[in-house]
Enzyme design. Structure first.
Site, PDB file in Angstrom:
ATOM      1  N   ALA A  17     -40.803   3.924 -25.331  1.00 35.77           N
ATOM      2  CA  ALA A  17     -40.069   3.672 -24.096  1.00 35.77           C
ATOM      3  C   ALA A  17     -38.582   3.759 -24.419  1.00 35.77           C
ATOM      4  O   ALA A  17     -38.179   3.582 -25.576  1.00 35.77           O
ATOM      5  CB  ALA A  17     -40.429   2.291 -23.560  1.00 35.77           C
ATOM      6  N   GLU A  45     -42.771  -2.172 -31.626  1.00 37.93           N
ATOM      7  CA  GLU A  45     -42.061  -3.063 -30.688  1.00 37.93           C
ATOM      8  C   GLU A  45     -41.639  -4.374 -31.340  1.00 37.93           C
ATOM      9  O   GLU A  45     -40.605  -4.954 -31.000  1.00 37.93           O
ATOM     10  CB  GLU A  45     -42.946  -3.350 -29.470  1.00 37.93           C
ATOM     11  CG  GLU A  45     -43.141  -2.154 -28.527  1.00 37.93           C
ATOM     12  CD  GLU A  45     -44.304  -1.259 -28.897  1.00 37.93           C
ATOM     13  OE1 GLU A  45     -44.867  -1.389 -30.014  1.00 37.93           O
ATOM     14  OE2 GLU A  45     -44.653  -0.406 -28.058  1.00 37.93           O
TER      15      GLU A  45
HETATM   16  N1  CAA Z   1     -35.292   4.914 -26.846  1.00 38.05           N
HETATM   17  C1  CAA Z   1     -34.067   5.439 -26.655  1.00 38.05           C
HETATM   18  N2  CAA Z   1     -33.500   6.334 -27.474  1.00 38.05           N
HETATM   19  C2  CAA Z   1     -34.203   6.686 -28.570  1.00 38.05           C
HETATM   20  C3  CAA Z   1     -35.467   6.187 -28.843  1.00 38.05           C
HETATM   21  C4  CAA Z   1     -36.024   5.248 -27.918  1.00 38.05           C
HETATM   22  N3  CAA Z   1     -37.264   4.737 -28.072  1.00 38.05           N
HETATM   23  N4  CAA Z   1     -35.911   6.714 -30.000  1.00 38.05           N
HETATM   24  C5  CAA Z   1     -34.939   7.532 -30.432  1.00 38.05           C
HETATM   25  N5  CAA Z   1     -33.903   7.536 -29.570  1.00 38.05           N
HETATM   26  C6  CAA Z   1     -32.638   8.271 -29.667  1.00 38.05           C
HETATM   27  C7  CAA Z   1     -31.727   7.671 -30.724  1.00 38.05           C
HETATM   28  O1  CAA Z   1     -31.039   6.579 -30.185  1.00 38.05           O
HETATM   29  C8  CAA Z   1     -30.848   8.848 -31.038  1.00 38.05           C
HETATM   30  O2  CAA Z   1     -29.889   8.979 -30.003  1.00 38.05           O
HETATM   31  P1  CAA Z   1     -28.309   9.232 -30.382  1.00 38.05           P
HETATM   32  O3  CAA Z   1     -28.327  10.605 -31.017  1.00 38.05           O
HETATM   33  O4  CAA Z   1     -27.639   9.196 -29.051  1.00 38.05           O
HETATM   34  O5  CAA Z   1     -27.921   8.155 -31.339  1.00 38.05           O
HETATM   35  C9  CAA Z   1     -31.793  10.048 -30.912  1.00 38.05           C
HETATM   36  O6  CAA Z   1     -32.889   9.594 -30.126  1.00 38.05           O
HETATM   37  C10 CAA Z   1     -32.333  10.517 -32.242  1.00 38.05           C
HETATM   38  O7  CAA Z   1     -32.930   9.397 -32.900  1.00 38.05           O
HETATM   39  P2  CAA Z   1     -32.551   8.965 -34.407  1.00 38.05           P
HETATM   40  O8  CAA Z   1     -31.149   9.375 -34.721  1.00 38.05           O
HETATM   41  O9  CAA Z   1     -32.895   7.529 -34.544  1.00 38.05           O
HETATM   42  O10 CAA Z   1     -33.569   9.887 -35.202  1.00 38.05           O
HETATM   43  P3  CAA Z   1     -34.172   9.616 -36.668  1.00 38.05           P
HETATM   44  O11 CAA Z   1     -34.846  10.872 -37.054  1.00 38.05           O
HETATM   45  O12 CAA Z   1     -33.121   9.040 -37.551  1.00 38.05           O
HETATM   46  O13 CAA Z   1     -35.259   8.455 -36.453  1.00 38.05           O
HETATM   47  C11 CAA Z   1     -37.117   7.351 -35.317  1.00 38.05           C
HETATM   48  C12 CAA Z   1     -36.431   8.693 -35.687  1.00 38.05           C
HETATM   49  C13 CAA Z   1     -37.664   6.683 -36.583  1.00 38.05           C
HETATM   50  C14 CAA Z   1     -38.250   7.691 -34.382  1.00 38.05           C
HETATM   51  C15 CAA Z   1     -36.076   6.434 -34.636  1.00 38.05           C
HETATM   52  O14 CAA Z   1     -35.441   7.154 -33.598  1.00 38.05           O
HETATM   53  C16 CAA Z   1     -36.674   5.187 -34.021  1.00 38.05           C
HETATM   54  O15 CAA Z   1     -36.993   4.256 -34.717  1.00 38.05           O
HETATM   55  N6  CAA Z   1     -36.802   5.172 -32.664  1.00 38.05           N
HETATM   56  C17 CAA Z   1     -37.266   3.993 -31.935  1.00 38.05           C
HETATM   57  C18 CAA Z   1     -38.755   3.779 -32.126  1.00 38.05           C
HETATM   58  C19 CAA Z   1     -39.192   2.546 -31.362  1.00 38.05           C
HETATM   59  O16 CAA Z   1     -38.816   1.439 -31.665  1.00 38.05           O
HETATM   60  N7  CAA Z   1     -40.054   2.746 -30.325  1.00 38.05           N
HETATM   61  C20 CAA Z   1     -40.558   1.686 -29.521  1.00 38.05           C
HETATM   62  C21 CAA Z   1     -39.744   1.575 -28.263  1.00 38.05           C
HETATM   63  S1  CAA Z   1     -40.163   0.141 -27.296  1.00 38.05           S
HETATM   64  C22 CAA Z   1     -41.557   0.560 -26.461  1.00 38.05           C
HETATM   65  O17 CAA Z   1     -42.038   1.675 -26.564  1.00 38.05           O
HETATM   66  C23 CAA Z   1     -42.148  -0.496 -25.586  1.00 38.05           C
HETATM   67  C24 CAA Z   1     -43.527  -0.193 -25.099  1.00 38.05           C
HETATM   68  O18 CAA Z   1     -44.493  -0.777 -25.494  1.00 38.05           O
HETATM   69  C25 CAA Z   1     -43.735   0.807 -24.081  1.00 38.05           C
END
Ligand code: CAA
Length: 258
Positions: free
Chosen positions: A66, A132
């Site tokens: 999300a 999460e």
């Molecule tokens: N929401 C918003 N933006 C996100 C995102 C997310 N879930 N995941 C990645 N992005 C964005 C980053 O903020 C980044 O944006 P900027 O370039 O503007 O900074 C862009 O996508 C690229 O991401 P990274 O630079 O972080 O890429 P990476 O290769 O270094 O890492 C990753 C990849 C490990 C997937 C990392 O992006 C990450 O940990 N993302 C979040 C994962 C997460 O926590 N997901 C759970 C979300 S909560 C949820 O889903 C609730 C539910 O139950 C429905």
């Protein structure tokens, strides 16, 4: 055709390919994407030229969850009033089969979206997780429920409590995904599977999906009874006669969806 900004819809012969398309955010699932995806899949469900659907992302990310930045500032009152995430339920009302073709990250809502599809084909670079807990929250789009049914309590607890990722091999071993293929062939393989499904009689396909899903919702006795009744009902369709005649005559079936 409707213009979407966060997804691409490519209609082929009987199969639709829907691609999540917010590459800069690793396909983070914001409200707009959710609305567009539910709208597109609902439209494909009633489109007579389409019999099966593939949902995919990019090679790097199916979806990284999300949209954290969209949720960040929300209050409890906002979340409750909006009934945040409830609209995703629209996906599970789609009757035609949906295959998730997952390459790269399927995290949080990305993993949960993949599990809302009917089965998951993974590229060998896929990574699944429910991170999460690392954000101070818990899964909110079905992860605690569907993942537990797919992989069992022990692995689901491990994933939800530690936030660790599962690679494609572990996901296949655990029953989360049905097959693993080389990431470079992922979309082709998923489309091939969808084309295979689309070659069958649509009423039988829809009933097969329906009865398998019932296995999660009801008792064994009720599920078996429903299955038997649905099996009987397929004898009301010409395609049952055609399918069985084709077998007896040693030829390919020519289903008419009637
Ligand atoms: N929401 C918003 N933006 C996100 C995102 C997310 N879930 N995941 C990645 N992005 C964005 C980053 O903020 C980044 O944006 P900027 O370039 O503007 O900074 C862009 O996508 C690229 O991401 P990274 O630079 O972080 O890429 P990476 O290769 O270094 O890492 C990753 C990849 C490990 C997937 C990392 O992006 C990450 O940990 N993302 C979040 C994962 C997460 O926590 N997901 C759970 C979300 S909560 C949820 O889903 C609730 C539910 O139950 C429905």
């Amino acid at each position: 055709a409707m213009a979407y900004e966060t997804i691409l819809v490519d209609k082929r012969d009987k199969v639709a390919l829907v691609t999540l398309n917010r590459p800069k955010a690793l396909n983070a699932l914001n409200t707009q994407l959710m609305k567009e995806l539910v709208t597109a899949l609902t439209a494909l469900d009633t489109d007579d030229s389409i019999a099966a659907i593939v949902v995919t992302g990019s090679e790097k990310a199916f979806a990284a969850g999300a949209d954290i930045k969209e949720m960040q500032g929300k209050s409890y009152a906002d979340m409750y009033r909006e009934d945040f995430f409830s609209e995703w339920e629209g996906l599970v009302r789609v009757r035609k089969p949906i295959i998730a073709a997952v390459a790269g990250y399927a995290l949080g809502g990305g993993c949960e979206l993949a599990m809302m599809c009917d089965f998951i084909i993974a590229g060998d670079n896929a990574k699944f997780g429910q991170p999460e807990i690392t954000l101070g929250v818990i899964p909110g789009m079905g992860g605690s429920q569907r993942l537990t049914r797919f992989v069992g309590k022990s692995k689901a607890m491990d994933m939800c409590l530690t936030g660790r990722m599962m690679d494609a091999a572990e996901a296949e071993r655990s029953g989360l995904v049905s097959r693993v293929v080389p990431a470079a062939n992922l979309v082709d393989e998923a489309i091939k599977a969808a084309e295979k499904i689309a070659s069958f009689s649509l009423p039988s396909v829809i009933m097969a999906k329906d009865v398998v899903n019932r296995a999660y919702e009801t008792t064994l006795a009720e599920g078996l009874r429903l299955e038997r009744r649905m099996f009987h009902s397929l004898f009301a369709f010409e395609d049952q006669k055609e399918g069985m005649a084709a077998f007896a005559e040693k030829r390919a079936a020519n289903f008419k969806n009637r």
